[in-house]
Motif scaffolding. Sequence first.
Motif, short mmCIF file in Angstrom:
data_model
loop_
_atom_site.label_atom_id
_atom_site.label_comp_id
_atom_site.label_asym_id
_atom_site.label_seq_id
_atom_site.Cartn_x
_atom_site.Cartn_y
_atom_site.Cartn_z
N ILE A 1 -2.71 3.94 5.75
CA ILE A 1 -2.19 3.27 4.54
C ILE A 1 -1.89 1.81 4.81
CG2 ILE A 1 -0.35 3.29 2.81
CD1 ILE A 1 -0.07 6.33 3.41
N ILE A 2 -1.35 1.51 6.00
CA ILE A 2 -1.07 0.12 6.36
C ILE A 2 -2.35 -0.70 6.33
CG2 ILE A 2 -0.38 -1.42 8.26
CD1 ILE A 2 1.61 0.75 9.12
N GLY A 3 -3.45 -0.11 6.83
CA GLY A 3 -4.71 -0.83 6.88
C GLY A 3 -5.33 -1.07 5.52
N LEU B 1 9.43 13.12 2.10
CA LEU B 1 9.81 12.27 0.99
C LEU B 1 8.98 10.98 0.96
CD1 LEU B 1 13.69 12.74 0.87
CD2 LEU B 1 11.92 13.85 -0.50
N ALA B 2 8.64 10.46 2.13
CA ALA B 2 7.78 9.27 2.18
C ALA B 2 6.39 9.60 1.64
CB ALA B 2 7.69 8.75 3.62
N SER B 3 5.89 10.80 1.95
CA SER B 3 4.58 11.20 1.44
C SER B 3 4.61 11.41 -0.07
CB SER B 3 4.12 12.49 2.14
OG SER B 3 4.86 13.62 1.71
N LEU B 4 5.71 11.89 -0.59
CA LEU B 4 5.84 12.04 -2.04
C LEU B 4 5.92 10.68 -2.73
CD1 LEU B 4 8.41 15.00 -2.25
CD2 LEU B 4 5.99 15.06 -2.87
N ALA B 5 6.47 9.70 -2.02
CA ALA B 5 6.55 8.35 -2.58
C ALA B 5 5.18 7.69 -2.64
CB ALA B 5 7.50 7.49 -1.75
N PHE C 1 3.74 5.19 -5.64
CA PHE C 1 3.38 3.78 -5.48
C PHE C 1 1.96 3.52 -5.99
CE2 PHE C 1 6.77 3.70 -2.15
CZ PHE C 1 7.49 2.63 -2.65
N ILE C 2 1.03 4.40 -5.65
CA ILE C 2 -0.37 4.20 -6.02
C ILE C 2 -0.61 4.38 -7.51
CG2 ILE C 2 -2.73 5.06 -5.69
CD1 ILE C 2 -1.62 3.47 -3.34
N LEU C 3 -0.07 5.44 -8.08
CA LEU C 3 -0.35 5.77 -9.47
C LEU C 3 0.53 5.03 -10.47
CD1 LEU C 3 -1.68 8.19 -7.89
CD2 LEU C 3 -1.19 9.58 -9.88
N VAL C 4 1.79 4.78 -10.09
CA VAL C 4 2.75 4.25 -11.06
C VAL C 4 3.09 2.78 -10.79
CG1 VAL C 4 5.04 4.54 -12.09
CG2 VAL C 4 3.72 6.55 -11.36
N ILE C 5 3.61 2.52 -9.61
CA ILE C 5 4.14 1.18 -9.34
C ILE C 5 3.03 0.13 -9.25
CG2 ILE C 5 5.44 -0.24 -7.70
CD1 ILE C 5 7.07 2.25 -7.02
N PHE C 6 1.99 0.41 -8.44
CA PHE C 6 0.90 -0.55 -8.29
C PHE C 6 -0.30 -0.24 -9.18
CE2 PHE C 6 2.95 -0.78 -3.99
CZ PHE C 6 3.45 -2.07 -4.14
N ASN C 7 -0.32 0.97 -9.74
CA ASN C 7 -1.37 1.38 -10.68
C ASN C 7 -2.76 1.00 -10.16
OD1 ASN C 7 -2.46 2.49 -13.01
ND2 ASN C 7 -2.25 0.59 -14.19
N VAL C 8 -3.10 1.49 -8.97
CA VAL C 8 -4.37 1.16 -8.31
C VAL C 8 -5.55 1.67 -9.13
CG1 VAL C 8 -5.77 1.52 -6.24
CG2 VAL C 8 -3.30 1.15 -6.05
N ILE D 1 -6.79 10.10 -6.04
CA ILE D 1 -6.94 11.49 -5.60
C ILE D 1 -6.49 11.64 -4.16
CG2 ILE D 1 -8.62 13.32 -5.12
CD1 ILE D 1 -10.25 12.21 -7.51
N PHE D 2 -6.86 10.66 -3.34
CA PHE D 2 -6.47 10.67 -1.94
C PHE D 2 -4.96 10.66 -1.79
CE2 PHE D 2 -5.19 7.82 1.62
CZ PHE D 2 -5.49 8.68 2.66
N ALA D 3 -4.27 9.84 -2.57
CA ALA D 3 -2.81 9.74 -2.48
C ALA D 3 -2.15 11.07 -2.82
CB ALA D 3 -2.31 8.65 -3.43
#
Length: 214
Positions: free
Chosen positions: A120-122, A151-155, A159-166, A173-175
């Motif tokens: 994810i960092i990359g 809890l980090a994995s649930l976050a 982040f992907i779907l809601v906050i950053f809306n990638v 799907i990966f997230a």
Amino acid sequence: MNEVILLILSYLIGSIPTSVWVSKKIHNIDIRDYGSGNAGATNTFRVLGSKWGSFVMFVDMLKGLIAVQLAYLLPIYGLDDFQRTNFQIGLGLVAVIGHIFPIWAEFRGGKGVATLLGLIIGISPLTALGCVGVFLIVLYLTRFVSLSSILASLAFPVFILVIFNVDNNNYRIFAIAVSLLVILSHQKNISRLIKGCESKVPIFKNRDKRKSES
């Protein structure tokens, strides 16, 4: 053909059994014979302490980070963000599989959470920063690495779907898949958490000592 070579290389990188090599070379034991029997950072924290646990976590994260950077070795993935992200996901997942089933350690590895974080960092540093923030806050409050990881994995999908809306369905799907995978791989930990018998990692000792004395 070039993609296949990089995928194989990614698997070999992911297969580096950091905790096994550290426990054998430094402490003359096999980490898989102690604690939870898992060859990951959490069990290393539990058995060998925060120094070597932190080292193992860092190297395992580095494996995922290096794996996704392999995409830049092929010019086509340096030009197209969408294709690059998709290929990086593939490279990172193969590295995680290598971590879980390492060829260098009889295919008995860890759960792959740290390597996933490196992936994810990359691909998305800001998302990784958010997940790390959740992990550290929960770890500080509870000292449960397993709960922090869950809890980090649930976050992550939040982040992907809601906050950053990638805008990449494969990444979305990966997230979601990663979140489910981490939960499934921590079923025993979840059971121990519910029963109140999950082990805490030996960190923040000074804080805990002050609390016990107050």
